[in-house]
Design a protein around this motif. Structure first.
Motif, mmCIF file in Angstrom:
data_model
loop_
_atom_site.group_PDB
_atom_site.id
_atom_site.type_symbol
_atom_site.label_atom_id
_atom_site.label_comp_id
_atom_site.label_asym_id
_atom_site.label_seq_id
_atom_site.Cartn_x
_atom_site.Cartn_y
_atom_site.Cartn_z
ATOM 1 N N ILE A 73 0.863 -1.175 0.000
ATOM 2 C CA ILE A 73 0.000 0.000 0.000
ATOM 3 C C ILE A 73 0.903 1.229 0.000
ATOM 4 C CG2 ILE A 73 -0.227 -0.057 2.531
ATOM 5 C CD1 ILE A 73 -3.057 1.149 2.109
ATOM 6 N N VAL A 74 0.596 2.172 -0.885
ATOM 7 C CA VAL A 74 1.415 3.371 -1.058
ATOM 8 C C VAL A 74 0.493 4.572 -1.175
ATOM 9 C CG1 VAL A 74 3.228 4.507 -2.414
ATOM 10 C CG2 VAL A 74 3.107 2.011 -2.358
ATOM 11 N N GLY A 75 0.832 5.633 -0.497
ATOM 12 C CA GLY A 75 0.081 6.874 -0.620
ATOM 13 C C GLY A 75 1.030 8.051 -0.627
ATOM 14 N N GLY A 76 0.647 9.114 -1.345
ATOM 15 C CA GLY A 76 1.563 10.245 -1.408
ATOM 16 C C GLY A 76 0.911 11.525 -1.868
ATOM 17 N N LEU A 77 1.640 12.599 -1.669
ATOM 18 C CA LEU A 77 1.244 13.933 -2.094
ATOM 19 C C LEU A 77 2.290 14.449 -3.062
ATOM 20 C CD1 LEU A 77 -0.569 16.472 -1.783
ATOM 21 C CD2 LEU A 77 0.945 17.181 0.092
ATOM 22 N N GLU A 78 1.831 15.023 -4.174
ATOM 23 C CA GLU A 78 2.720 15.531 -5.216
ATOM 24 C C GLU A 78 2.419 17.006 -5.469
ATOM 25 O OE1 GLU A 78 3.170 14.876 -10.055
ATOM 26 O OE2 GLU A 78 2.491 13.224 -8.784
ATOM 27 N N TYR A 79 3.479 17.794 -5.512
ATOM 28 C CA TYR A 79 3.331 19.227 -5.805
ATOM 29 C C TYR A 79 4.212 19.572 -6.987
ATOM 30 C CZ TYR A 79 3.889 24.292 -5.435
ATOM 31 O OH TYR A 79 3.946 25.629 -5.713
ATOM 32 N N ASN A 80 3.602 20.057 -8.069
ATOM 33 C CA ASN A 80 4.331 20.461 -9.262
ATOM 34 C C ASN A 80 4.446 21.976 -9.285
ATOM 35 O OD1 ASN A 80 4.676 17.880 -10.921
ATOM 36 N ND2 ASN A 80 2.510 17.818 -10.450
ATOM 37 N N THR A 81 5.651 22.475 -9.327
ATOM 38 C CA THR A 81 5.877 23.913 -9.355
ATOM 39 C C THR A 81 5.799 24.418 -10.789
ATOM 40 O OG1 THR A 81 8.275 23.875 -9.700
ATOM 41 C CG2 THR A 81 7.491 23.539 -7.453
ATOM 42 N N GLY A 82 5.960 25.698 -10.945
ATOM 43 C CA GLY A 82 5.920 26.269 -12.287
ATOM 44 C C GLY A 82 7.286 26.406 -12.917
ATOM 45 N N SER A 83 8.299 25.788 -12.349
ATOM 46 C CA SER A 83 9.666 25.939 -12.872
ATOM 47 C C SER A 83 10.307 24.582 -13.116
ATOM 48 C CB SER A 83 10.522 26.748 -11.893
ATOM 49 O OG SER A 83 10.513 26.138 -10.607
ATOM 50 N N SER A 84 9.549 23.661 -13.711
ATOM 51 C CA SER A 84 10.059 22.336 -14.087
ATOM 52 C C SER A 84 10.591 21.561 -12.894
ATOM 53 C CB SER A 84 11.146 22.450 -15.167
ATOM 54 O OG SER A 84 10.638 23.040 -16.330
ATOM 55 N N SER A 85 9.933 21.678 -11.771
ATOM 56 C CA SER A 85 10.341 20.929 -10.590
ATOM 57 C C SER A 85 9.112 20.353 -9.902
ATOM 58 C CB SER A 85 11.118 21.820 -9.622
ATOM 59 O OG SER A 85 10.303 22.869 -9.137
ATOM 60 N N LYS A 86 9.345 19.361 -9.060
ATOM 61 C CA LYS A 86 8.249 18.787 -8.298
ATOM 62 C C LYS A 86 8.756 18.321 -6.945
ATOM 63 C CE LYS A 86 8.295 13.862 -9.602
ATOM 64 N NZ LYS A 86 7.468 12.753 -10.122
ATOM 65 N N ILE A 87 7.807 18.235 -6.009
ATOM 66 C CA ILE A 87 8.070 17.740 -4.665
ATOM 67 C C ILE A 87 7.084 16.612 -4.398
ATOM 68 C CG2 ILE A 87 8.103 18.288 -2.204
ATOM 69 C CD1 ILE A 87 8.663 21.198 -2.984
ATOM 70 N N THR A 88 7.582 15.480 -3.941
ATOM 71 C CA THR A 88 6.705 14.364 -3.599
ATOM 72 C C THR A 88 7.011 13.873 -2.196
ATOM 73 O OG1 THR A 88 8.192 12.675 -4.519
ATOM 74 C CG2 THR A 88 6.538 13.614 -6.004
ATOM 75 N N LEU A 89 5.979 13.416 -1.526
ATOM 76 C CA LEU A 89 6.091 12.785 -0.215
ATOM 77 C C LEU A 89 5.260 11.513 -0.271
ATOM 78 C CD1 LEU A 89 7.246 13.130 2.679
ATOM 79 C CD2 LEU A 89 5.040 14.165 3.299
ATOM 80 N N GLU A 90 5.908 10.365 -0.071
ATOM 81 C CA GLU A 90 5.222 9.088 -0.178
ATOM 82 C C GLU A 90 5.494 8.222 1.035
ATOM 83 O OE1 GLU A 90 5.340 8.653 -5.079
ATOM 84 O OE2 GLU A 90 6.076 7.016 -3.806
ATOM 85 N N ALA A 91 4.470 7.501 1.474
ATOM 86 C CA ALA A 91 4.600 6.502 2.527
ATOM 87 C C ALA A 91 4.255 5.145 1.934
ATOM 88 C CB ALA A 91 3.680 6.820 3.700
ATOM 89 N N TYR A 92 4.985 4.097 2.340
ATOM 90 C CA TYR A 92 4.757 2.766 1.775
ATOM 91 C C TYR A 92 4.813 1.706 2.865
ATOM 92 C CZ TYR A 92 9.817 2.135 2.208
ATOM 93 O OH TYR A 92 11.091 2.035 2.711
#
Length: 806
Positions: free
Chosen positions: A548-567
């Motif tokens: 089981i995996v869940g996460g939050l993804e944030y895509n910025t406007g400058s070709s970058s992203k931040i992810t936080l996932e728990a597994y």
């Protein structure tokens, strides 16, 4: 750093590039589901103001570009926008960028959302990372090897610094699967560990790669027999204008790649690599001499608009010999005493046929792969008599595979279903002596079997709420005729479900839950005693894993992203080795063979953790990755207690930063630096009976005390890597010089062993045999004098490479 590296750096910095504006990007834009051309699509080269539109056949061509890295975006009403990032443009050859566009699920009046720089699929909205070829080539310390590059991503643990074992989210190295343009390849490393997947040097030529999809969870239903990861290597096509290629000289090998057209509808890519590592090791007076060679080919024939066929080939020939003249030090003598001679070769060949329809396509894959693995060892390395033979191993694994898939889009649904069939053969001839808790055991048997394997799979996906919600459900079943336990497909019923919900255009919630199964290694299935398949009689089963995996993804406007996932991963029916009394999941990150002994499918395991990732694609000349993993990996010991596995590294932190210079005397220079911290992996101490004469005379080294399984810890990894690239672009050719230095700070990871404590001559060279500490004791109780020796390396590893494109 030594003075010669400063001279190289100065040369790289001060050299100017002779760039002209004759670069070309061209390709064809098609509908991803039926391969029909997308006419009059808008093609834009980002940040240049340059663009064009496709013609009635979907073709486009953009000329007059200065050699550089570019992003190309394709858009058209009724289709989702697509961007292809970091395309390297040369003067001497066109950059071929074929783009497949997907029809949009929202109405034409809806606002088109700009293409994300990070890939997301309906089936796998979480735990999917896509790695471009530019990222592989420039990764500090990666040395153009994908197995090293992925270690910068969260959840990836490394074992020994000189090996490419992939340990994903606490799983064993044998839990990964690899595909080259739909063709499954059992191993991607030279000197592969049979029963596992790792090795010290990667086989795949980076010049073939377009991008790599790395799944650490949420595996699509059409990818079976895996518990920890799937790698999908997407290879580029050969150039279609003329014959060209590249020549690469590295620190340990030479590589030649050729590509070009074969008629109007066919292109090819072919490469061969020859190592000279054995020659270098002999000059350095190392006691072992590895030599590797590999070959790779791709031929693609476009029959017509609706039909195409591709041939994929990959093979390797590896030799591992001993340098008996390098025997002056204790470490040299120890290695000569324990290392076997181990030649190995393998190959994979496959055909992929695609047939497109109005609303879907069929994929037919036929392939064959084979591994030939040998190892032999003579006592005191004296091969003058067969009586001195203490190890003689030879094994072959052969698989013939067929997979048929149908992918269709209808009424907003994406549906994929199909089946796979394999006919496998395995043979093994083993003569060896091992130390067990009950004394010395002679292993001498020959075994062979054939196996019919089959699987059925299906997956359905759909977007809802104007594409804000994506749902996907899949299942597969697998079975084979090895035993009654494995021949019931319902026992290997593997459902999975994924969901992604966009809280806004930037924030996305992702989720996946699934059950997966994997066949135990052939080495386990083929083990025999007294002519009987012991593990078959022991009820060997498929290994199962609930995730089981869940996460939050944030895509910025400058070709970058931040992810936080728990597994969270829960293992069941993992093979428990009866001779050594441990779960096989703790093994696999060393040379040799894993699983050639009796076992039962009874162990449980679990791994769980939290992952953070910040990824910046190339933006205004900068790029970088920052990742952190907090994780646990535990498997049952012989008493049924959960103890840390061999891959239980609690903390993993990576930071990679790079700069690509665009102007001035540093133009076309890239500088990158990578830092990696990995807390200490568990360690099992040596048995106190290792020094018994009756034991040492058989194995010649210390052996683990599995009653104290993983009760100690090794040293932490705390390393820094640096890479510098300088490129020159000419009309007919280009040149890339690079300096890649692994472990700049000389971080040493301990690798303790024990050796005989022997007298030294005037040159401090150990002489004579072992000294018995208690010669008056009974023979069964006599012990050698021993001492600890740490063979861990803490040396920087520089690579100066030259790449010529023509």
């Amino acid at each position: 750093m030594q003075y010669r590296y400063f001279i190289i750096l100065l040369f790289l910095f001060m050299s100017s590039s002779l760039s002209a504006q004759s670069g070309i990007i061209k390709g064809v834009v098609t509908n991803s589901i039926n391969n029909e051309p997308v006419m009059f699509a808008n093609i834009l080269v980002e940040n240049t103001g340059t663009g064009t539109t496709t013609d009635i056949d979907g073709n486009y061509e953009i000329t007059g570009l200065t050699p550089d890295l570019y992003t190309v975006t394709a858009s058209y009403v009724g289709f989702d926008e697509v961007s292809v990032f970091e395309i390297q443009v040369f003067n001497n050859k066109p950059a071929i960028v074929d783009i497949q566009m997907t029809e949009s699920a929202v109405g034409l009046e809806e606002v088109v959302v700009k293409a994300s720089p990070f890939k997301k699929t309906e089936e796998s909205p979480v735990s999917l990372r896509t790695i471009g070829v530019s990222e592989i080539m420039r990764n500090p310390g990666g040395n153009r090897d994908i197995s090293l590059v992925v270690q910068t991503l969260p959840g990836v643990t490394s074992s020994a610094s000189f090996r490419n074992d992939l340990i994903i989210r606490g799983g064993a190295p044998n839990e990964n699967r690899f595909y080259l343009d739909e063709v499954e390849v059992p191993t991607i490393n030279h000197f592969a560990t049979q029963g596992s997947s790792g090795g010290p040097v990667g086989m795949i030529n980076v010049n073939f790669i377009r991008e790599v999809d790395f799944y650490s969870a949420a595996f699509p239903a059409n990818r079976g027999n895996t518990l920890s990861s799937v790698f999908g290597f997407k290879l580029r096509d050969g150039r279609d204008d003329r014959i060209g290629g590249s020549f690469t000289v590295g620190s340990s090998d030479l590589n030649l790649t050729l590509e070009g057209p074969i008629g109007e509808k066919t292109t090819f890519l072919a490469s061969a690599r020859q190592s000279y590592l054995g020659f270098l090791f002999e000059l350095l007076e190392l006691p072992f001499l590895p030599t590797y060679n590999d070959f790779q080919v791709k031929v693609k024939h476009k029959i017509d608009q609706k039909n195409e066929i591709t041939f994929i080939g990959l093979g390797a020939i590896d030799q591992f010999e001993l340098n008996l003249d390098a025997n002056d030090t204790e470490e040299q003598q120890f290695l000569l005493n324990v290392l076997p001679v181990s030649p190995q070769w393998n190959y994979t060949n496959g055909l992929v046929y695609k047939h497109y329809q109005d609303n879907g396509y069929f994929t037919f894959v036929v392939s064959r792969n084979m591994l030939n693995n040998e190892a032999f060892k003579y006592r005191d390395n004296d091969d003058s008599s067969e009586d001195n033979l203490i190890l003689n191993y030879k094994s072959q694994e052969i698989e013939n595979k067929v997979r048929v898939e149908h992918t269709v889009r209808k009424n907003g649904y994406k549906i994929n279903y199909g089946f796979n069939y394999e006919f496998a053969k395995y043979n093994n001839s083993t003569f060896n002596q091992v130390v067990t808790p009950n004394g010395i055991l002679d292993i001498n048997y020959a075994s062979e079997f054939s196996l019919n394997k089959y699987g059925l799979f299906g997956q359905i996906s759909r977007k809802y709420m104007e594409d804000r919600l994506i749902l996907s459900a899949g299942l597969r079943v697998d079975a084979n005729d090895y035993s009654d336990d494995m021949n019931n497909p319902l026992e290997q019923f593997s459902p999975r479900f994924s969901a992604a919900y966009a809280l806004s255009s930037d924030f996305i919630l992702n989720f996946n839950v699934g059950r997966y199964h994997q066949l135990p290694a052939y080495t386990l299935m083929g083990y025999q005693e007294n002519g009987q398949f012991v593990n078959k009689n022991n009820g060997l089963k498929y290994i199962s894993n609930n995730q089981i995996v869940g996460g939050l993804e944030y895509n910025t406007g400058s070709s970058s992203k931040i992810t936080l996932e728990a597994y969270y991963k829960k293992y069941e029916d993992y093979p428990f080795l009866l001779r050594d009394s441990l779960t096989i999941a703790n093994l696999g990150a060393d040379f040799g063979v894993v699983g050639n002994e009796p076992a039962e499918s009874r162990s449980e395991g679990r791994s769980y953790g939290l992952e953070f990732l910040f990824q910046q694609r190339l933006f205004k000349g900068f790029y970088g990755i920052a990742s952190y993993t907090l994780g646990w990996s535990e498997f049952e010991d012989k008493n049924g207690r959960f103890v840390p596995s061999s891959w239980d590294s609690r903390h993993i932190a990576n930071l990679t930063l790079g700069k690509k210079f665009e102007k001035g005397f540093l133009k076309d220079v890239e500088i990158g630096i990578a830092y990696r911290y990995q807390s200490a992996l568990p360690l099992t101490p040596f048995s106190t009976d290792s020094d018994l004469v009756v034991n040492w005379d058989v194995v010649g080294q210390g052996f683990p005390d599995y009653n104290l399984l993983n009760t100690q810890r090794n040293t932490a990894v705390n390393s820094v890597d640096i890479r510098i690239d300088k490129k020159w672009f000419y009309k007919q050719w280009s040149l890339n010089l690079y300096l890649d230095i692994q472990n700049v700070n000389a971080n040493a990871v301990s690798n303790p062993t024990i050796v005989l404590d022997r007298p030294l001559d005037e040159n401090n060279t150990p002489i004579g045999g072992g000294v018995i500490a208690n010669p008056d004791a009974p023979i069964s109780e006599q012990r050698y004098l021993i001492k600890e020796l740490d063979t861990g390396a803490g040396t920087p590893l520089p690579t100066l490479g030259v790449v010529v494109e023509f």
